[in-house]
Write a protein that holds these residues in place. Sequence first.
Motif, short mmCIF file in Angstrom:
data_model
loop_
_atom_site.label_atom_id
_atom_site.label_comp_id
_atom_site.label_asym_id
_atom_site.label_seq_id
_atom_site.Cartn_x
_atom_site.Cartn_y
_atom_site.Cartn_z
N VAL A 39 62.56 8.73 -50.86
CA VAL A 39 62.94 8.18 -49.18
C VAL A 39 62.10 7.50 -48.74
O VAL A 39 62.06 6.70 -47.88
CB VAL A 39 63.60 9.30 -48.27
N LEU A 40 60.92 7.85 -49.59
CA LEU A 40 59.29 7.59 -48.66
C LEU A 40 59.10 6.25 -48.93
O LEU A 40 58.47 4.67 -48.39
CB LEU A 40 58.37 8.07 -48.63
N ASP A 41 59.44 5.38 -50.35
CA ASP A 41 59.47 4.57 -50.93
C ASP A 41 60.05 3.69 -50.56
O ASP A 41 60.32 2.40 -50.70
CB ASP A 41 60.01 4.46 -52.54
N ALA A 42 61.28 4.10 -49.51
CA ALA A 42 62.41 3.24 -49.25
C ALA A 42 61.49 2.74 -48.45
O ALA A 42 62.34 1.38 -47.77
CB ALA A 42 63.92 3.88 -49.39
N VAL A 43 60.73 3.48 -47.64
CA VAL A 43 60.97 3.20 -45.73
C VAL A 43 59.93 1.80 -45.93
O VAL A 43 59.18 0.96 -45.34
CB VAL A 43 60.09 4.55 -44.90
N HIS A 44 58.42 2.26 -47.08
CA HIS A 44 57.14 1.67 -47.54
C HIS A 44 57.93 0.24 -47.76
O HIS A 44 57.50 -0.76 -46.93
CB HIS A 44 56.80 1.83 -49.08
N ALA A 45 59.20 -0.03 -48.84
CA ALA A 45 59.35 -1.45 -49.33
C ALA A 45 60.01 -1.94 -47.61
O ALA A 45 59.79 -2.92 -47.33
CB ALA A 45 60.79 -1.27 -50.07
N THR A 46 60.78 -0.97 -46.54
CA THR A 46 61.48 -1.83 -45.37
C THR A 46 60.01 -2.61 -44.81
O THR A 46 60.12 -4.04 -44.83
CB THR A 46 62.28 -1.24 -44.73
N ILE A 47 59.54 -1.58 -44.81
CA ILE A 47 57.88 -2.35 -43.58
C ILE A 47 57.75 -3.76 -44.61
O ILE A 47 57.81 -4.68 -44.10
CB ILE A 47 57.00 -1.27 -43.51
N ARG A 48 57.62 -3.20 -45.61
CA ARG A 48 56.65 -4.78 -46.43
C ARG A 48 57.82 -6.05 -46.16
O ARG A 48 56.72 -6.91 -45.57
CB ARG A 48 56.26 -4.68 -48.14
N ARG A 49 59.13 -5.47 -47.00
CA ARG A 49 59.67 -6.80 -46.35
C ARG A 49 59.84 -7.25 -45.70
O ARG A 49 60.01 -8.21 -45.26
CB ARG A 49 61.17 -6.48 -47.53
N HIS A 50 60.07 -6.30 -44.33
CA HIS A 50 60.26 -7.13 -43.03
C HIS A 50 58.36 -6.91 -41.79
O HIS A 50 59.06 -7.44 -40.97
CB HIS A 50 61.50 -5.42 -42.13
N ARG A 51 57.79 -6.88 -43.04
CA ARG A 51 56.40 -7.14 -41.90
C ARG A 51 56.21 -6.31 -40.77
O ARG A 51 56.51 -7.09 -39.90
CB ARG A 51 56.06 -8.93 -41.86
N VAL A 52 56.62 -4.70 -41.37
CA VAL A 52 56.85 -4.23 -39.58
C VAL A 52 55.66 -3.77 -39.05
O VAL A 52 54.22 -3.82 -39.11
CB VAL A 52 57.03 -2.86 -39.98
#
Length: 288
Positions: free
Chosen positions: A49-62
């Motif tokens: 779950v944390l990996d998925a959150v991190h990937a979203t942050i990087r992909r969309h430059r949160v």
Amino acid sequence: MPITEQPTEVATAAASGASATERFHTDKSPYTAVKDTPAERVNLLAREVLDAVHATIRRHRVSYDEYNALKAWLIGVGADGEWPLFLDVWVEHVIEDVATDHRAGNKGSIEGPYYVPDSPDLGAKGTLPMRDDEAGTPLVWRGRITDTNGAPLSGKVELWHADAEGFYSQFAPGIPQWNLRGSFSTGPDGVFEITTIRPAPYMIPTDGPCGKLIAAAGWHAWRPAHLHVKVSAPGHEQLTAQLYFPGDEHNDDDIASAVKPELILDPVPQPDGSQEVRYDFTLDPERG
Ligand code: MBD
Ligand code: FE
């Protein structure tokens, strides 16, 4: 002041959230014990779950602003008791799919946040507790509980649903405790007959954090009108389901993703304005 002038309490997200959270602590606290979950499993799930959150942050430059908005929102969900609502609306349907995908009997659906155990037992045939002036189209529902071979079962149907304004007793103010909640126990023929009223579509409270997410994302807050049931019989898997009404505009875009075609009723209008419907349940045997 005279009784007719008492201020009527209004339903708020925070009040129904607090009730749902308290309900969860009362009924489900055994499930909250994580002590039996091995560390390898916690590590696997939490890591993924944390990996998925991190990937979203990087992909969309949160950004930090967005991160702090998320933090504030999560804090609000807890403060207003909306975790049961959030999880049951946006997560439970997948849990339910996975938990029941071995079944040959009835399709199920999510329980949602508003179940209360031990509702009054009304026998095999009866009318749900309701107010003298309860609004809504009267509905008579006849059905039977069988096993997957078609043999009748002595069982129980627990039914709970919203009123004609979309409110649930024990979660919205000013409604009698067991209003539109009851249990029906069948004889060995498995037959039950339930009289109630048709519920209204349900709108997720818009004044709490879940409502703010819905508005901020441009979603809608609606669930189609539905009846909640739990059906049980000794030696069989308990079925949790919801039943829906044909033609509801939200059957195709339920915010809780909990509608299945097998769960849509086929009520027949009667000359007196009421409706009658037939719906049976097939329960799977308990697994060894
Ligand atoms: C409901 O009535 C419901 O059934 C679900 C799943 C979520 C919120 C309100
Ligand atoms: Fe519901």
